[in-house]
Scaffold this active site. Sequence first.
Site, PDB file in Angstrom:
ATOM      1  N   GLY A  51       0.818  -1.202   0.000  1.00 50.74           N
ATOM      2  CA  GLY A  51       0.000   0.000   0.000  1.00 50.74           C
ATOM      3  C   GLY A  51       0.855   1.256   0.000  1.00 50.74           C
ATOM      4  N   GLY A  82       4.676   1.236  -0.216  1.00 51.99           N
ATOM      5  CA  GLY A  82       5.354   0.812  -1.423  1.00 51.99           C
ATOM      6  C   GLY A  82       5.319  -0.686  -1.609  1.00 51.99           C
ATOM      7  N   GLY A 122      -2.899  -3.693  -7.079  1.00 52.30           N
ATOM      8  CA  GLY A 122      -2.035  -4.864  -7.000  1.00 52.30           C
ATOM      9  C   GLY A 122      -1.884  -5.562  -8.341  1.00 52.30           C
ATOM     10  N   ASP A 123      -2.980  -5.659  -9.096  1.00 51.54           N
ATOM     11  CA  ASP A 123      -2.922  -6.268 -10.434  1.00 51.54           C
ATOM     12  C   ASP A 123      -2.021  -5.451 -11.348  1.00 51.54           C
ATOM     13  OD1 ASP A 123      -4.902  -7.986  -9.407  1.00 51.54           O
ATOM     14  OD2 ASP A 123      -6.495  -6.662 -10.123  1.00 51.54           O
TER      15      ASP A 123
END
Length: 316
Positions: free
Chosen positions: A226, A229, A255-256
């Site tokens: 998050g 980093g 995240g993807d």
Amino acid sequence: MIVTLTANPSIDRTVSLRESLRRGAVLRAETVLSQPGGKGVNVSRVIAAAGVETIAVLPGNAGDPLLRMLTDADIEHRAVPCATPARTNLTVAERDGTTTKINEPGSPLTAECLAALANQLDALADTASWVVLSGSLPPAVPTDWYAYLLHRLRGVRIAVDTSDAPLLALAAELESAAPQLLKPNAEELAQLTHGDPAELEDPIAAARAASTLIARGVGAVLATLGAAGAVLVTADGAWHAAAPAITPRSTVGAGDSALAGYLLADLDGLDAPDRLRRAVAYGSAAAALPGTGLPGPHHTDPRAVAVTTLESLHSR
């Protein structure tokens, strides 16, 4: 070419509000947007936006709105006919960047459908630089299905991004079915290593936890943290990338996008620190976009991402 598998795809509907979300209130939407979704589909969307060949493998029937969306977006895909249409996931996006997600569970897949999906991966594996196994599994699908695919697809590099029961089932078989890349967040890293999610948001703690997975055979761990980093750990070292300053608008797909950025950097032949730098640039760019928007290269600035080497993970 990068092949992605999304066993539990979705139509992602984003409702953007003019005001803060309040339970029990009548609220007016500013915009409503529907896009093809599911974690593997998201990775393919980011890869395609960078002009790199990708094929999304997923269950889907002729006439399914999700498949029409993929066609309209020029996302090459291979759909395996299954009994039910894709689920719809709802994201409520507020102006301050807060997002609330309501995800449908999806429909069970038959053994025949699972076999057809695995066969499709077999057919594409020889020409793939990476195969990405990403997202949740639909109800009634064996939780060890990703582990089964890792055993089956030997000889191709595989990245895995999942959580909960499928992740735990994979963790139980790492010594015999370790992927070349795992992409957990702090909570998923805690599931894998029996740690505290809050403590693993610290880069040093996350890197130490990730190193235990490297010792069990995983090729690389890209742990996204998050606002802190991300860290990348391989057998050759560990690195932390600080997230650049952005105005967060939505964490959906971040995240993807980070995973896609890492894979794009790998295809470009970049070293580990620069793969991490590209991953964080893409993840941060996604967080700066509204709703389920996903970044293209023009949204990213890898030069704004500072990467440092993490030394002596076992010294404290």
